[in-house]
Design a protein around this motif. Structure first.
Motif, PDB file in Angstrom:
ATOM      1  N   UNK A 179       0.292  -1.305  -0.008  1.00 12.38           N
ATOM      2  CA  UNK A 179      -0.697   0.232   0.239  1.00 12.38           C
ATOM      3  C   UNK A 179       0.672   1.104  -0.102  1.00 12.38           C
ATOM      4  N   UNK A 180       1.973   1.537   0.899  1.00  7.66           N
ATOM      5  CA  UNK A 180       2.695   2.299   0.800  1.00  7.66           C
ATOM      6  C   UNK A 180       3.327   2.404  -0.359  1.00  7.66           C
ATOM      7  N   UNK A 181       3.801   2.191  -1.251  1.00  8.01           N
ATOM      8  CA  UNK A 181       4.934   2.038  -2.574  1.00  8.01           C
ATOM      9  C   UNK A 181       3.832   1.970  -3.492  1.00  8.01           C
ATOM     10  N   UNK A 182       2.362   1.719  -3.059  1.00  8.52           N
ATOM     11  CA  UNK A 182       1.782   1.860  -4.537  1.00  8.52           C
ATOM     12  C   UNK A 182       0.592   2.990  -4.435  1.00  8.52           C
ATOM     13  N   UNK A 183       0.034   3.026  -3.594  1.00  7.10           N
ATOM     14  CA  UNK A 183      -1.198   3.768  -3.823  1.00  7.10           C
ATOM     15  C   UNK A 183      -0.671   5.532  -2.953  1.00  7.10           C
ATOM     16  N   UNK A 184      -1.167   6.467  -4.359  1.00  2.00           N
ATOM     17  CA  UNK A 184      -0.641   8.076  -3.972  1.00  2.00           C
ATOM     18  C   UNK A 184      -1.980   8.669  -4.609  1.00  2.00           C
ATOM     19  N   UNK A 185      -1.440  10.118  -4.193  1.00  2.00           N
ATOM     20  CA  UNK A 185      -2.506  10.695  -5.539  1.00  2.00           C
ATOM     21  C   UNK A 185      -2.281  10.073  -6.941  1.00  2.00           C
ATOM     22  N   UNK A 186      -1.057  10.630  -7.314  1.00  2.00           N
ATOM     23  CA  UNK A 186      -0.244  11.141  -9.034  1.00  2.00           C
ATOM     24  C   UNK A 186      -0.477   9.706  -8.939  1.00  2.00           C
ATOM     25  N   UNK A 187      -1.243   8.264  -8.571  1.00  2.00           N
ATOM     26  CA  UNK A 187      -1.528   6.880  -9.126  1.00  2.00           C
ATOM     27  C   UNK A 187      -3.418   6.868  -8.883  1.00  2.00           C
ATOM     28  N   UNK A 188      -3.949   8.281  -9.208  1.00  2.00           N
ATOM     29  CA  UNK A 188      -5.318   8.040  -8.137  1.00  2.00           C
ATOM     30  C   UNK A 188      -6.127   8.522 -10.669  1.00  2.00           C
ATOM     31  N   UNK A 189      -7.210   8.184 -10.367  1.00  2.00           N
ATOM     32  CA  UNK A 189      -8.370   8.419 -11.681  1.00  2.00           C
ATOM     33  C   UNK A 189      -9.518   8.636 -11.062  1.00  2.00           C
ATOM     34  N   UNK A 190     -10.479   9.384 -10.374  1.00  2.00           N
ATOM     35  CA  UNK A 190     -11.543   9.228 -10.074  1.00  2.00           C
ATOM     36  C   UNK A 190     -12.825   9.848 -11.440  1.00  2.00           C
ATOM     37  N   UNK A 191     -13.617   9.581 -11.354  1.00  2.00           N
ATOM     38  CA  UNK A 191     -14.615   9.678 -12.006  1.00  2.00           C
ATOM     39  C   UNK A 191     -15.860   9.967 -10.896  1.00  2.00           C
ATOM     40  N   UNK A 192     -17.023  10.497 -11.283  1.00  2.00           N
ATOM     41  CA  UNK A 192     -17.764  10.662 -10.697  1.00  2.00           C
ATOM     42  C   UNK A 192     -19.480  11.063 -11.957  1.00  2.00           C
ATOM     43  N   UNK A 193     -20.505  10.806 -11.652  1.00  2.00           N
ATOM     44  CA  UNK A 193     -21.308  11.017 -12.182  1.00  2.00           C
ATOM     45  C   UNK A 193     -22.884  11.098 -12.046  1.00  2.00           C
ATOM     46  N   UNK A 194     -24.063  11.423 -12.156  1.00  2.00           N
ATOM     47  CA  UNK A 194     -25.456  11.196 -11.683  1.00  2.00           C
ATOM     48  C   UNK A 194     -25.616  12.678 -11.001  1.00  2.00           C
ATOM     49  N   UNK A 195     -26.400  12.872  -9.583  1.00  2.00           N
ATOM     50  CA  UNK A 195     -26.316  14.106  -8.905  1.00  2.00           C
ATOM     51  C   UNK A 195     -25.156  14.585  -8.254  1.00  2.00           C
ATOM     52  N   UNK A 196     -24.199  15.345  -8.901  1.00  2.00           N
ATOM     53  CA  UNK A 196     -22.766  15.475  -8.210  1.00  2.00           C
ATOM     54  C   UNK A 196     -22.493  16.693  -8.369  1.00  2.00           C
ATOM     55  N   UNK A 197     -22.475  17.447  -7.682  1.00  2.00           N
ATOM     56  CA  UNK A 197     -21.592  18.686  -7.121  1.00  2.00           C
ATOM     57  C   UNK A 197     -20.301  18.699  -7.842  1.00  2.00           C
ATOM     58  N   UNK A 198     -20.243  19.801  -9.434  1.00  2.00           N
ATOM     59  CA  UNK A 198     -18.668  19.265 -10.052  1.00  2.00           C
ATOM     60  C   UNK A 198     -17.606  19.547  -9.277  1.00  2.00           C
ATOM     61  N   UNK A 199     -17.917  21.131  -8.554  1.00  2.00           N
ATOM     62  CA  UNK A 199     -17.129  22.092  -7.867  1.00  2.00           C
ATOM     63  C   UNK A 199     -16.758  21.377  -6.660  1.00  2.00           C
ATOM     64  N   UNK A 200     -17.941  21.269  -6.246  1.00  2.00           N
ATOM     65  CA  UNK A 200     -17.492  20.138  -4.328  1.00  2.00           C
ATOM     66  C   UNK A 200     -16.982  19.347  -4.247  1.00  2.00           C
ATOM     67  N   UNK A 201     -16.733  18.438  -5.452  1.00  2.00           N
ATOM     68  CA  UNK A 201     -16.208  17.765  -5.381  1.00  2.00           C
ATOM     69  C   UNK A 201     -14.521  17.313  -5.818  1.00  2.00           C
ATOM     70  N   UNK A 202     -14.586  18.210  -6.585  1.00  2.00           N
ATOM     71  CA  UNK A 202     -13.570  18.346  -7.004  1.00  2.00           C
ATOM     72  C   UNK A 202     -11.975  19.754  -5.590  1.00  2.00           C
ATOM     73  N   UNK A 203     -13.206  20.305  -5.448  1.00  2.00           N
ATOM     74  CA  UNK A 203     -11.941  21.205  -3.956  1.00  2.00           C
ATOM     75  C   UNK A 203     -11.562  19.768  -3.506  1.00  2.00           C
ATOM     76  N   UNK A 204     -12.823  18.740  -2.505  1.00  2.00           N
ATOM     77  CA  UNK A 204     -13.345  17.805  -2.134  1.00  2.00           C
ATOM     78  C   UNK A 204     -11.916  16.848  -1.586  1.00  2.00           C
ATOM     79  N   UNK A 205     -11.346  16.763  -3.277  1.00  2.00           N
ATOM     80  CA  UNK A 205     -10.172  15.546  -3.971  1.00  2.00           C
ATOM     81  C   UNK A 205      -9.226  16.359  -3.596  1.00  2.00           C
ATOM     82  N   UNK A 206      -9.035  17.615  -3.949  1.00  2.00           N
ATOM     83  CA  UNK A 206      -7.529  18.154  -4.022  1.00  2.00           C
ATOM     84  C   UNK A 206      -7.648  18.703  -2.402  1.00  2.00           C
ATOM     85  N   UNK A 207      -8.590  18.946  -1.281  1.00  2.00           N
ATOM     86  CA  UNK A 207      -7.739  19.061  -0.188  1.00  2.00           C
ATOM     87  C   UNK A 207      -7.213  18.034   0.718  1.00  2.00           C
TER      88      UNK A 207
END
Lengths: 416, 415
Positions: A179-207
């Motif tokens: 986990x330590x060597x392979x999990x990290x933000x640079x290796x993450x693809x996140x997709x979201x859909x449906x009833x979702x507030x994109x800006x809030x979701x994006x801000x939450x991901x960054x934070x």
């Protein structure tokens, strides 16, 4: 269709690649997190470790026990799943729109601060060994395991549960280290859909993912595919013989991918398709027959399979081969049109479900590095001609096949 | 046409019921014909005929041969199939809304099958292959073994697929007779869900099915005997794992307290359940479950798991320990709330898809006689409390001896 497809796509400063498809009128929100590491990243002496990470990552965090964490997900009714795939860990979550923020926060907690309790890791290893026993009772899954081993080779053909010997070598510390060597933000693809507030979701991901991981590699490299043609039989006391055939296809990014999609629909798209018609309906040789494809990043593999009782299995095998080869000889405009209609209609009907749309978006990020409008994909499918199919079949020879049988006896037929 | 909470219903003059759920927020539509006959409505000599007939309905009509049926389905881009269970047969397709009428017409044509004689033997071979494949599956083997034992002498005892012997002996004339008796407007229901105008849907049904003959519903079913106590073993070296399952009488599919039974089953052996944390996560067995089989007049609670044969005693002890705890102390508010929350999300997901709504509607229409809306189902689950589950457990205890079924390589238990 175009009105719905207002994609959002960005690479966040924290390293996460994020795409979203808000869809008005839906009842739910779905998001998917892919971590670009999987079985292919396992040390060769510790096969099965990726699955152990998936099995133990939600069994406790820095601030909650595993049960408390799962209770927290249940408190918001989140429906989730996670698994370790060949090249990615996939975390999927569907919930009511008002709980998206909490569901994401809980995922952040388990991704960033898993405790990997020693007892949970030991149980995961023990259960994986028991799963290997269980696998022996699932002939379909065993066939797929053997096909992958010979079709993909040592790295891409690994199986979820590894081997008893490799599991014996894995410790709780190894799981945590993976986990330590392979999990990290640079290796993450996140997709979201449906009833979702994109800006809030994006801000939450960054934070929430800023500073996550050691930044070693981005997981976007491809792994070697080592196709090994030939005939292998695995003896097992079964009523049916399970037959699997595979041969290399094209990656999703290849210009001929759409040709392969149409070809596959002609071969196995519905009950009027060739395999169902010729092997089952005309001859009554099988109940199950089908063809499918798989796509590691940058590669492709075509499969055909069937199961039938020993008196019918040689004829079934010959029929499978014949139908694949016959495509180049007499594919018709009518079949092509039917295949295309099927692809187009199913995109529309199945697209009514938010989870289906987000799954497609996640796969597009993984393979293409961007959201791909459905119309763009459909246009390519609709443009495929019979000449394209014939050319594709000529350029993708099937004279070297990987054939696996599992059951009471080997095939008598020696071809190919 | 009558309206009830989100549904519209109409009965044609020939007796065909049409049940519609308009879903204006989606872009697709699904439709299916429910035929109120299944394996338990067969005689021993006809075991497997309902399922075989389901296959034959894809093989030809007066208007289409099998090839044309499949071509017409695929020309619609339909997601289609059929299934047969102990109590029903259901044919369905999911299409773009503009293709709904064509989909209904095709399904309706299949319901007037010609059962072509020249396809009968070929399809019989397909069914025999299906039976062989089923025998290679441990879960199917256990399911059939349980029914064979606890419903011995009753029509629920034989497999939906029939046996090699019973299917092998079936004749086309027998199927013709069974078809005439069960496939008529008086024993079928057309169910539609999706982006449709109910008036249009009824007009489609009138146009396509209005000339069908009516008839008498299927004969009344004979209630199965009370679930016995005891044990049964099928020792076989075909499988590496052993399955043990405790069976207890439970509420039927029609019983008002079935929601209590379902919630309790989920708390005991579903996602994030007691079995999961106290048995699976203790390394005893990889698959341990609690669930219900419910029929129109009887139900069964199953508590069991798959394990390595040498772990049978540990699995048995663990299951009995958890069953003892729930029998003695019931369940908590938190546990009930967790199940309710998950169900709410599942129902919202279902409401996005005409296909999934259709599958739920057929269950409700067949068993309860009417569809249930998502909000009605939420209300039903909201009514479940630890007290109502306690009352359910008093009515349907799971702590008694029950019936123990075992399948696998070990000669266990001693009988």
């Amino acid at each position: 269709m175009s009105e719905e497809e207002r994609f959002h796509h960005e690479r966040l400063p924290c390293g996460v690649e994020f795409a979203a498809l808000p869809i008005a009128g839906r009842r739910t929100a779905t998001f998917e997190i892919r971590i670009l590491a999987g079985m292919a990243n396992e040390p060769s002496d510790k096969l099965g470790i990726a699955n152990l990470v998936a099995e133990s990552i939600d069994k406790g965090t820095a601030k909650r026990s595993g049960q408390a964490l799962n209770d927290a997900f249940d408190a918001i009714g989140a429906q989730r799943s996670l698994f370790a795939g060949r090249e990615a860990f996939v975390f999927r979550c569907t919930c009511l729109p008002e709980f998206v923020g909490q569901a994401l926060a809980l995922h952040v907690e388990l991704l960033r601060t898993p405790a990997f309790p020693e007892e949970s890791c030991a149980v995961a290893i023990d259960l994986a060994k028991q799963e290997l026993t269980a696998l022996d009772d699932e002939p379909d899954e065993m066939l797929r395991k053997f096909l992958a081993r010979h079709g993909y080779g040592e790295v891409l053909g690994r199986h979820t549960f590894g081997t008893r010997e490799s599991l014996d070598r894995i410790t709780g510390e190894d799981i945590s280290a993976y986990w330590r060597s392979h999990f990290g933000a640079a290796r993450m693809l996140v997709s979201a859909g449906g009833v979702v507030d994109v800006d809030r979701f994006s801000e939450a991901l960054e934070a929430r993912f800023e500073g996550f991981g050691n930044g070693t590699g981005d997981g976007r490299a491809t792994f070697p595919l080592e196709f090994s043609p030939g005939r292998r039989h695995y003896d097992k006391k079964l009523e049916q013989e399970y037959i699997g055939i595979c041969w290399p296809g094209v990656p999703k990014t290849h210009p001929d991918y759409s040709v392969e999609v149409v070809l596959l629909a002609v071969l196995s798209g519905g009950m009027s398709s060739r395999l169902f018609t010729e092997v089952r309906e005309k001859q009554g040789l099988v109940y199950w027959v089908g063809a499918w494809n798989e796509h590691p990043r940058g590669a492709g593999m075509m499969f055909a399979g069937a199961s039938s009782t020993p008196p019918n299995c040689d004829k079934t095998y010959r029929s499978l081969l014949r139908e694949v080869d016959r495509l180049a000889e007499d594919i018709s405009e009518e079949e092509m049109a039917r295949a295309k209609v099927g692809i187009a209609a199913k995109r529309e009907t199945h697209g009514d479900a938010t989870s289906s749309r987000v799954g497609e978006l996640g796969a597009d990020l993984f393979h293409y590095g961007r959201p791909v409008p459905r119309q763009e994909k459909l246009d390519k499918v609709m443009a495929v001609t019979i000449d394209d199919v014939r050319r594709y079949l000529g350029e993708q020879p099937r004279d070297r096949l990987c054939v696996v049988t599992l059951g009471p006896r080997p095939l008598e037929d020696q071809a190919p | 046409m009558s309206k009830t909470a989100g549904f519209e219903e109409h009965r044609l003059e020939n007796g065909l019921r049409v049940v519609i759920e308009p879903m204006p927020h989606v872009r697709s539509a699904s439709a299916g014909f429910l035929v109120k006959t299944g394996a338990r409505d067969e005689t021993p000599a006809l075991a497997g005929i309902s399922h075989f007939l389901e296959h034959m309905c894809f093989k030809g009509t007066q208007k289409r041969d099998w090839r044309q049926i499949t071509i017409d389905f695929d020309n619609l881009g339909s997601t289609y199939n059929a299934y047969t269970s102990k109590e029903r047969t259901f044919y369905f397709g999911w299409v773009r809304t503009e293709d709904l009428e064509k989909q209904v017409e095709l399904l309706a044509d299949m319901m007037r099958s010609s059962i072509p004689a020249d396809e009968f033997d070929t399809e019989k071979k397909v069914i025999l292959e299906e039976i062989a494949g089923s025998n290679d599956q441990l879960d199917r083997t256990v399911y059939d073994f349980i029914h064979e034992k606890v419903y011995s002498g009753h029509a629920l005892a034989w497999p939906v697929l029939g046996t090699q012997e019973s299917v092998g002996a079936l004749k086309q004339e027998q199927m013709r007779g069974y078809f005439d008796e069960r496939y008529h407007a008086g024993n079928m229901i057309l169910i539609i869900a999706g982006a449709v105008d109910p008036a249009d849907a009824v007009a489609i049904a009138e146009r396509i099915c209005g000339s069908w003959k009516g008839g008498r519903p299927r004969p009344d079913r004979i209630a199965p005997p009370k679930l016995p106590e005891g044990a049964a073993l099928r020792q076989t070296d075909r499988f590496q794992q052993q399955v043990l399952a405790y069976l207890h009488p439970s509420s039927s599919g029609k019983d008002p307290d079935r929601e209590d039974a379902n919630v309790m089953a989920s708390i005991l052996g579903g996602h994030n359940s007691r079995f999961f944390w106290n048995i699976v996560q203790k390394g005893v067995a990889p698959y341990v479950w609690s669930g219900r089989l419910d029929y129109c007049d009887q139900g069964m609670m199953l508590l069991g798991g798959f394990c390595e044969p040498e772990k049978l005693e540990s699995l048995q002890e663990a299951i009995l320990r958890e069953v003892g705890k729930v029998s003695e102390s019931g369940v908590t508010d938190e546990e009930v709330s967790r199940v309710k929350n998950r169900v709410r999300t599942a129902l919202a997901t279902e409401a996005e898809s005409p296909y999934h709504r259709l599958m739920q509607m057929v269950q409700d229409v067949d068993v309860l006689g009417r569809p249930r809306s998502v909000s009605e189902r939420i209300a039903a689950i909201d009514a479940v409390t630890p007290s109502s589950i306690q009352a359910h457990l008093e009515r349907w205890p799971v702590g008694g001896k029950g019936y123990l079924a075992s399948v696998g390589p070990r000669e266990w238990p001693e009988l």
